[in-house]
Each structure stands twice: as C-alpha cells, then as structure tokens.
Design a protein around this motif. Structure first.
Motif, PDB file in Angstrom:
ATOM      1  N   TRP A 144       0.790  -1.012  -0.048  1.00  0.00           N
ATOM      2  CA  TRP A 144      -0.003   0.072   0.067  1.00  0.00           C
ATOM      3  C   TRP A 144       0.987   1.177   0.001  1.00  0.00           C
ATOM      4  O   TRP A 144       1.760   1.402   0.750  1.00  0.00           O
ATOM      5  N   VAL A 145       0.662   2.093  -0.806  1.00  0.00           N
ATOM      6  CA  VAL A 145       1.542   3.260  -1.206  1.00  0.00           C
ATOM      7  C   VAL A 145       1.035   4.493  -0.268  1.00  0.00           C
ATOM      8  O   VAL A 145      -0.262   4.892  -0.446  1.00  0.00           O
ATOM      9  N   ARG A 190       6.846   2.581   8.167  1.00  0.00           N
ATOM     10  CA  ARG A 190       6.547   1.235   8.117  1.00  0.00           C
ATOM     11  C   ARG A 190       7.670   0.554   6.961  1.00  0.00           C
ATOM     12  O   ARG A 190       8.379  -0.445   7.035  1.00  0.00           O
ATOM     13  N   ILE A 191       7.497   1.279   5.695  1.00  0.00           N
ATOM     14  CA  ILE A 191       8.140   0.427   4.675  1.00  0.00           C
ATOM     15  C   ILE A 191       9.379   1.133   4.084  1.00  0.00           C
ATOM     16  O   ILE A 191       9.693   0.860   2.957  1.00  0.00           O
ATOM     17  N   GLY A 192       9.455   2.259   4.816  1.00  0.00           N
ATOM     18  CA  GLY A 192      10.865   3.188   4.591  1.00  0.00           C
ATOM     19  C   GLY A 192      10.689   4.063   3.206  1.00  0.00           C
ATOM     20  O   GLY A 192      11.770   4.364   2.338  1.00  0.00           O
ATOM     21  N   ALA A 193       9.440   4.427   3.046  1.00  0.00           N
ATOM     22  CA  ALA A 193       9.112   5.622   1.950  1.00  0.00           C
ATOM     23  C   ALA A 193       8.993   7.107   2.285  1.00  0.00           C
ATOM     24  O   ALA A 193       8.476   7.631   1.661  1.00  0.00           O
ATOM     25  N   GLY A 194       9.577   6.919   3.668  1.00  0.00           N
ATOM     26  CA  GLY A 194       9.081   8.529   4.164  1.00  0.00           C
ATOM     27  C   GLY A 194       9.945   9.501   3.444  1.00  0.00           C
ATOM     28  O   GLY A 194      11.217   9.099   3.008  1.00  0.00           O
ATOM     29  N   GLY A 195       9.379  10.907   3.533  1.00  0.00           N
ATOM     30  CA  GLY A 195      10.328  11.957   2.870  1.00  0.00           C
ATOM     31  C   GLY A 195       9.376  13.193   2.823  1.00  0.00           C
ATOM     32  O   GLY A 195       8.205  13.014   2.997  1.00  0.00           O
ATOM     33  N   ILE A 203      12.037   9.219  -7.062  1.00  0.00           N
ATOM     34  CA  ILE A 203      11.101   8.339  -6.433  1.00  0.00           C
ATOM     35  C   ILE A 203       9.669   8.442  -7.361  1.00  0.00           C
ATOM     36  O   ILE A 203       9.653   9.134  -8.404  1.00  0.00           O
ATOM     37  N   GLU A 204       8.817   7.898  -6.755  1.00  0.00           N
ATOM     38  CA  GLU A 204       7.348   7.789  -7.653  1.00  0.00           C
ATOM     39  C   GLU A 204       6.326   8.129  -6.529  1.00  0.00           C
ATOM     40  O   GLU A 204       6.168   7.664  -5.472  1.00  0.00           O
ATOM     41  N   ALA A 205       5.443   8.988  -7.052  1.00  0.00           N
ATOM     42  CA  ALA A 205       4.400   9.429  -5.956  1.00  0.00           C
ATOM     43  C   ALA A 205       3.461   8.512  -5.536  1.00  0.00           C
ATOM     44  O   ALA A 205       2.817   8.443  -4.709  1.00  0.00           O
ATOM     45  N   LEU A 206       2.857   7.596  -6.717  1.00  0.00           N
ATOM     46  CA  LEU A 206       1.949   6.839  -6.370  1.00  0.00           C
ATOM     47  C   LEU A 206       2.274   5.398  -6.532  1.00  0.00           C
ATOM     48  O   LEU A 206       1.473   4.457  -6.948  1.00  0.00           O
ATOM     49  N   SER A 207       3.695   4.878  -6.349  1.00  0.00           N
ATOM     50  CA  SER A 207       4.138   3.573  -6.216  1.00  0.00           C
ATOM     51  C   SER A 207       5.350   3.387  -5.610  1.00  0.00           C
ATOM     52  O   SER A 207       5.800   4.447  -5.209  1.00  0.00           O
ATOM     53  N   VAL A 208       5.620   2.109  -4.782  1.00  0.00           N
ATOM     54  CA  VAL A 208       6.526   2.061  -4.029  1.00  0.00           C
ATOM     55  C   VAL A 208       7.577   1.031  -4.767  1.00  0.00           C
ATOM     56  O   VAL A 208       8.275   0.385  -4.195  1.00  0.00           O
ATOM     57  N   SER A 209       7.317   0.792  -6.095  1.00  0.00           N
ATOM     58  CA  SER A 209       8.204  -0.056  -6.840  1.00  0.00           C
ATOM     59  C   SER A 209       9.728   0.720  -6.621  1.00  0.00           C
ATOM     60  O   SER A 209      10.524  -0.327  -7.000  1.00  0.00           O
ATOM     61  N   TYR A 210      10.067   1.793  -6.889  1.00  0.00           N
ATOM     62  CA  TYR A 210      11.013   2.148  -6.735  1.00  0.00           C
ATOM     63  C   TYR A 210      12.056   1.812  -5.591  1.00  0.00           C
ATOM     64  O   TYR A 210      13.227   1.650  -5.492  1.00  0.00           O
ATOM     65  N   GLU A 233      11.933  -1.446  -4.207  1.00  0.00           N
ATOM     66  CA  GLU A 233      12.727  -2.653  -4.835  1.00  0.00           C
ATOM     67  C   GLU A 233      13.502  -2.470  -5.524  1.00  0.00           C
ATOM     68  O   GLU A 233      14.576  -3.095  -5.369  1.00  0.00           O
ATOM     69  N   LYS A 234      13.602  -1.436  -6.743  1.00  0.00           N
ATOM     70  CA  LYS A 234      14.710  -1.334  -7.510  1.00  0.00           C
ATOM     71  C   LYS A 234      15.983  -0.935  -6.676  1.00  0.00           C
ATOM     72  O   LYS A 234      17.167  -1.049  -7.120  1.00  0.00           O
ATOM     73  N   ARG A 235      15.714   0.125  -5.613  1.00  0.00           N
ATOM     74  CA  ARG A 235      16.740   0.229  -4.760  1.00  0.00           C
ATOM     75  C   ARG A 235      17.458  -0.611  -3.852  1.00  0.00           C
ATOM     76  O   ARG A 235      18.709  -0.841  -3.921  1.00  0.00           O
ATOM     77  N   LYS A 236      16.743  -1.584  -3.527  1.00  0.00           N
ATOM     78  CA  LYS A 236      17.263  -2.877  -2.934  1.00  0.00           C
ATOM     79  C   LYS A 236      17.704  -3.527  -3.738  1.00  0.00           C
ATOM     80  O   LYS A 236      19.064  -4.183  -3.160  1.00  0.00           O
ATOM     81  N   ALA A 237      17.510  -3.615  -5.012  1.00  0.00           N
ATOM     82  CA  ALA A 237      18.240  -4.610  -5.998  1.00  0.00           C
ATOM     83  C   ALA A 237      19.742  -3.986  -6.391  1.00  0.00           C
ATOM     84  O   ALA A 237      20.439  -4.890  -6.447  1.00  0.00           O
TER      85      ALA A 237
END
Length: 389
Positions: free
Chosen positions: A51-52, A117-122, A374-381, A383-387
């Motif tokens: 959930w974004v 919680r998912i590390g998307a704060g900013g 980053i992306e506003a309405l997605s958290v796929s970025y 996973e790309k950072r982790k990769a």
C-alpha cells in the motif's frame, strides 16, 4: 500530456532546501496521545506492505471530498434543512458523511505511519499530505453547517464565510508557526474537530436535523450561532498557542517582525477581499451561490497554504505574490465592474483557479519526485533500490 505537468515551480534554492529537510512535529493533545495514535499504530499493522502512503492520503482526501460533492448534489444552495423545509436532506446522507469523515481522518493519520513502516518517508509525502489537508477546510466546514439550512435556526452565508475563515486560520497558524520555529505543533482542535464531526453526523442520522433547530435560553440566539462561536474560540486558542510557541522558541528562523509576518500578507488579502465581496456583492452572489463562492475562496487558500508549506520545508522565504490569488482579486474587480455578469464571473474564475491549483500541485509533486528519484503513487522504486544495493 505529461509535458503539461512538467513545469518547474520550485527553484534550485528550494530543491536544495528540501534535501536537508527533517520532519519535526509535536502532536501532544490527549485525544491524539491516548486515542488516535494507539488506534492508528494498531491498525497500520494490517496494511499490506504494497500500500502506497500517498495513495492512502489521496483516498482519505477523496472520501472527504466525496461527502462534500454528494452533499452539494443533494443540497447545492445549503437550504434543504431550513426551518419548515418539506424536502430535507435524506437521513442516510449523515451516516455516509460520518463514515467518510472517520475513514478520511483514519487514512490521513495512518499514511505517515505506513510510509515509515515501509521506508518510504520523505518531504514529498508530507507536502502531499498537508497540501490536500489545506483543501479540506471547505468540506469540513460547509458540510457540518448544512445541518442547519438557512433562516431562523441558522446563520447567514456571510457568517458561514467567517466560520470557514476561522477554520483556515487554525490551519495557517500551525504552518506559520513552523515557518518561524522549524517545529510543527499540531493543533489540539484538529483531532477534536474530526471526532466531533463524526459524532454530530451520527447524531443527526439517528435523531434528525430538527434536533438542532432551537433557541438558547433567553431566546436571543439559536444553537447554530453558539456552534459558530465554538469555531471562533478554537481559532482564538490556536492563535494564542502559536504566538506563545513562537515567543518561547529557543531560536527563530526569521528574526525580524516583517520577515516572520511575511506569509500572512496573502491570506490577509484573501480573507479581507472575500469578506468585502461577500458583504458588498452587487448581485448578492454569496447568497445566490454560496457553495461555489466557498469552494473558489477555499481553493485559493489551499494554493497560498501550499506555498507556505513549501517555504517552511525548504527553509526559503515565503512568497507574497500568488497567481491564483491575483486571478481571484481580478475576478472581484470584474464583478463590481460588470454586476450583471457577477455570477458567471464567480463560476468561471472558480474553474480557472481550480485548474491553476491542480496544475501547481501536480507539477510540484512531479518535480520533487524527479529530484528525489522516487514515484508519487508507487513504491516499486524501493525494490529497485534494494536490488541495486
């Protein structure tokens, strides 16, 4: 199509300011500490990690706006619940309003917790959240006063405009304080008002709107007037609290009165011109189309507030000039110059100002997303950072 929303409103100086921004907020109201936050902390554990946060914010805001739009369809001129009305607002609407308000408040309270919680704060998420909150001052105020309708047991549209302004002052004062101190003290009135709205809506659903149609002891004022005074009291207390927090702050970001007061000029211009237009309108446009008037004015306020939020987050100087406000002032001038077209001027300017505000908001969020990658309405970025790591 996306090129339309690629305009860069933020300066290089502001973008650099966002790079060093750190969230600093104090929410110490007893209701938040002992009720809201424990509930939100428990609830967010059940949110899927996919959930974004910004989508949660957007859905919460959309629910609040849905209630406002639905009530606008049912009671556009805020008159169906007037004394003696034969066709009042259906009771089921107040249940819908209660659900929309509660869910909107809950989602607004859990979006930040989900982002951490998912590390998307900013800063992008915070700006997205507070920017939409600034636009919600209109539905929060207008929908609740629709219970009273118009006439004997209500307040005038001009008084309702002043109530809306008092709500906006509470929002503005919080961010104006942070502009000067770097710390956001959330108003105690916010959480209290959200639960209060839900309770009033549910009460109206169960007992009916006529329960609120009565005069206070002595017969001089009605309950709606007392309700109005409650809004003013919250506004006054918020201003006092903000002034106190600024006076005791260890360090101020702006040391002169003119620099500290700078963000207030656009809102004072907006509030003063709105009251003037509502009071002296040649065609009594505030009474003829109050909902459009309130939405137009509220959209300009949201644009002004967003620019203040950007200034305090980027540690830059608040802007005085505002294009949406300029259009609004120009529309007022046209309305007095061409009174026969005043209603059309109001409605056309509302559409234009809304488009300007949406363009500003979308462009700013997109610009920040490009800046932070980053992306506003997605958290796929994420996973790309982790990769990559």
């Amino acid at each position: 199509m996306t090129k339309i929303f690629d305009y860069e409103y933020l300066t290089t100086r502001q973008l650099k300011g966002f790079d060093s921004y750190k969230y600093n907020c104090i929410d110490n109201s007893p209701l938040s500490v002992y009720v809201s936050h424990p509930f939100w902390n428990w609830l967010v554990q059940f949110y899927p990690l996919t959930w974004v946060p910004n989508v949660i914010t957007l859905v919460g805001w959309a629910l609040v706006m849905f209630g406002f739009v639905l009530e606008s369809y049912l009671d556009y001129d805020i008159s169906r619940n007037s004394d003696g009305a034969l066709n009042p607002i259906p009771d089921w609407f107040w249940l819908v309003a209660a659900l929309c308000t509660f869910l909107g408040h809950t989602l607004d309270g859990t979006d930040g917790k989900q982002s951490r919680r998912i590390g998307a704060g900013g800063p992008t998420g915070e700006l997205f959240d507070h920017g939409l909150d600034s636009w919600s001052t209109v539905p929060f105020t207008i929908t609740i006063f629709s219970i009273f309708g118009r006439g004997h047991f209500s307040i005038s549209c001009l008084e309702l405009l002043c109530v809306l302004i008092s709500t906006q002052i509470v929002f503005f004062a919080t961010h104006w304080e942070k502009y000067n101190t770097g710390i956001m003290f959330l108003s105690w009135a916010y959480d209290l008002s959200q639960y209060g709205l839900v309770i009033v809506y549910l009460w109206t659903y169960f007992v009916g709107y006529k329960w609120f149609h009565f005069m206070l002891p002595g017969g001089f004022v009605n309950f709606a007037f007392a309700f109005q005074i409650g809004f003013y009291a919250c506004c006054a207390l918020s201003l006092v609290a903000s002034a106190y927090n600024i006076s005791v702050a260890e360090k101020l970001k702006h040391n002169t009165f003119l620099a500290a007061f700078r963000p207030a000029w656009p809102v004072l211009t907006l509030f003063g011109s709105s009251i003037f237009w509502g009071a002296y309108s040649p065609g009594n446009v505030l009474d003829i189309d109050p909902r459009c008037f309130f939405f137009c004015m509220g959209t300009v306020f949201s644009n002004v507030a967003c620019r203040l939020i950007i200034a305090q987050m980027s540690n830059s100087i608040a802007e005085i000039f505002n294009f949406a406000l300029t259009i609004y002032i120009f529309a007022i001038g046209l309305a007095f110059q061409f009174p026969n077209f005043e209603l059309s001027i109001l409605r056309i300017s509302t559409i234009l100002i809304t488009l300007i505000h949406v363009h500003y908001g979308v462009c700013v969020v997109r610009q920040l997303c490009r800046h932070f990658k980053i992306e506003a309405l997605s958290v796929s970025y994420l996973e790309k950072r982790k990769a990559k790591n």
